[in-house]
Design an enzyme around this catalytic site. Structure first.
Site, PDB file in Angstrom:
ATOM      1  N   PRO A   2       1.362   1.371  -5.955  1.00 44.33           N
ATOM      2  CA  PRO A   2       0.979   2.786  -5.887  1.00 44.33           C
ATOM      3  C   PRO A   2       0.250   3.101  -4.579  1.00 44.33           C
ATOM      4  O   PRO A   2      -0.552   2.310  -4.096  1.00 44.33           O
ATOM      5  CB  PRO A   2       0.046   2.956  -7.089  1.00 44.33           C
ATOM      6  CG  PRO A   2       0.415   1.853  -8.022  1.00 44.33           C
ATOM      7  CD  PRO A   2       0.822   0.709  -7.142  1.00 44.33           C
ATOM      8  N   GLU A   3       0.563   4.248  -3.985  1.00 44.71           N
ATOM      9  CA  GLU A   3      -0.113   4.676  -2.763  1.00 44.71           C
ATOM     10  C   GLU A   3      -1.069   5.810  -3.100  1.00 44.71           C
ATOM     11  O   GLU A   3      -1.234   6.181  -4.267  1.00 44.71           O
ATOM     12  CB  GLU A   3       0.920   5.085  -1.714  1.00 44.71           C
ATOM     13  CG  GLU A   3       1.786   3.901  -1.270  1.00 44.71           C
ATOM     14  CD  GLU A   3       2.504   4.147   0.041  1.00 44.71           C
ATOM     15  OE1 GLU A   3       1.929   4.828   0.915  1.00 44.71           O
ATOM     16  OE2 GLU A   3       3.636   3.677   0.192  1.00 44.71           O
ATOM     17  N   LYS A  61      -7.042   4.172  -1.744  1.00 45.06           N
ATOM     18  CA  LYS A  61      -6.401   3.771  -2.994  1.00 45.06           C
ATOM     19  C   LYS A  61      -7.381   3.116  -3.962  1.00 45.06           C
ATOM     20  O   LYS A  61      -6.988   2.544  -4.977  1.00 45.06           O
ATOM     21  CB  LYS A  61      -5.227   2.837  -2.687  1.00 45.06           C
ATOM     22  CG  LYS A  61      -4.081   3.556  -1.972  1.00 45.06           C
ATOM     23  CD  LYS A  61      -2.914   2.658  -1.681  1.00 45.06           C
ATOM     24  CE  LYS A  61      -3.084   1.894  -0.398  1.00 45.06           C
ATOM     25  NZ  LYS A  61      -1.856   1.149  -0.009  1.00 45.06           N
ATOM     26  N   ARG A 309       7.789  -5.972   6.477  1.00 43.22           N
ATOM     27  CA  ARG A 309       8.283  -4.836   5.698  1.00 43.22           C
ATOM     28  C   ARG A 309       9.388  -4.165   6.502  1.00 43.22           C
ATOM     29  O   ARG A 309      10.016  -4.803   7.338  1.00 43.22           O
ATOM     30  CB  ARG A 309       7.135  -3.860   5.393  1.00 43.22           C
ATOM     31  CG  ARG A 309       6.158  -4.391   4.344  1.00 43.22           C
ATOM     32  CD  ARG A 309       4.996  -3.457   4.121  1.00 43.22           C
ATOM     33  NE  ARG A 309       3.892  -3.752   5.029  1.00 43.22           N
ATOM     34  CZ  ARG A 309       2.705  -3.170   4.958  1.00 43.22           C
ATOM     35  NH1 ARG A 309       2.471  -2.254   4.036  1.00 43.22           N
ATOM     36  NH2 ARG A 309       1.742  -3.497   5.798  1.00 43.22           N
TER      37      ARG A 309
END
Length: 326
Positions: A2-3, A61, A309
């Site tokens: 989750p961001e 976050k 990434r």
């Protein structure tokens, strides 16, 4: 993972349901989910039971709930917020990890398959009585932490009350762009002072918090900036455009309920996010750039390896810098 928008969706939901309510009981179903609370299960439960949830706060976050024991000065709404003795001293910290969910449920709802912690709340008409932490992959968890004064004297993060305190584990990170106390000047000074690539700077929590891989790519696309642009050459106007793009992307994600590529991500009421359907760059390798197509140009989004990434850019409207920092 989750961001920021996903965590903010959860924060807003939790604030609606738990703020001002007293914790009447705690069931630790799986101790692995409180492993970060090093004093053990009994101490974890003892810190929560009979405590009142004062707020739900987020910076980047990081998500936490300041706690006060019922009947203490902290629970008096008339206490001056600048008096340290009238402020909560501890908070319940929630780390969602890859698959953690905070769900509000009524007692009669059967336990979820991967239920880890159940928190029972004082009854309020029309509101569920249980906050459940559910986590399939067990990378997340709950723990009680100390609150410390903020370095700048402002609120610890985005919340419903301006408590000038922050969870100790979050005290090292910068404010995020949705925080009303976010300072563009401070951000620009830090960016210009680094010799790195622009996306690396966006992912650096000491410069600006809460931005992950997805939203970094989307903001850079909106700002027409390449991820390898050297930060020490970044003009103020470009930085302003980038910060506005970050805010626009995150606010759009909030309006849609967050980005969800994984059925495990849900908000506090169990609903998945939908912003993934509106992405312009991230995950769209080989597809036409919508902005270029709109003006009659044919350019396809390109995927490149970046810090183990991926980065997604348009080679036309996000020109590759000659002296980039990769």
């Amino acid at each position: 993972m989750p961001e920021l928008p996903e965590v903010e969706v959860v924060r807003r939901g939790l604030a609606r349901w738990v703020r001002g309510r007293t914790i009447t009981g705690v069931d630790v179903v799986d101790p692995r989910s409180i492993r970060r609370h090093t004093l053990g299960t009994e101490d974890f439960i003892g810190n929560l039971e009979q405590a009142t949830v004062m707020d739900v706060v987020r910076r980047g976050k990081f998500l936490w709930m300041p706690l006060a024991m019922s009947g203490s000065p902290e629970t008096d709404p008339g206490i001056s917020p600048d008096l340290r003795d009238g402020l909560p001293k501890v908070a319940l910290m929630a780390h969602l990890g890859m698959s953690g969910q905070l769900l509000m449920q009524d007692p009669e709802v059967p336990d979820e398959k991967h239920l880890k912690v159940r928190i029972r709340l004082s009854p309020v008409d029309g509101m569920p009585e249980q906050l459940r932490f559910v986590d399939q992959r067990i990378f997340g968890g709950l723990f009680v932490t100390s609150l410390v004064r903020t370095a700048d004297g402002g609120p610890g993060g985005l919340g419903e009350t301006p408590l000038p305190e922050i969870a100790e584990e979050a005290s090292h990170i910068a404010r995020d762009p949705l925080d009303p106390y976010f300072s563009f000047d401070a951000f620009y000074r830090k960016v210009r002072g680094r010799k790195t690539g622009l996306k690396r700077a966006l992912l650096d929590q000491s410069i600006i918090s809460g931005i992950g891989n997805i939203y970094a790519d989307e903001a850079l696309w909106r700002a027409r900036l390449h991820y390898a642009r050297a930060t020490d050459t970044l003009r103020r106007a470009d930085a302003e455009r980038l910060v506005e793009a970050v805010k626009d992307v995150m606010n759009a994600a909030l309006a849609a309920g967050g980005t969800s590529f994984d059925s495990l991500y849900v908000n506090v009421n169990g609903d998945s996010g939908y912003f993934a359907r509106s992405l312009n760059a991230y995950g769209r390798a080989g597809e036409l750039c919508g902005r270029c197509e709109a003006i009659g140009l044919r350019s396809t989004i390109k995927r490149e390896q970046f810090m183990n990434r991926s980065s997604y850019t348009c080679p036309v409207c996000q020109a590759r810098p000659r002296n980039g920092r990769w």
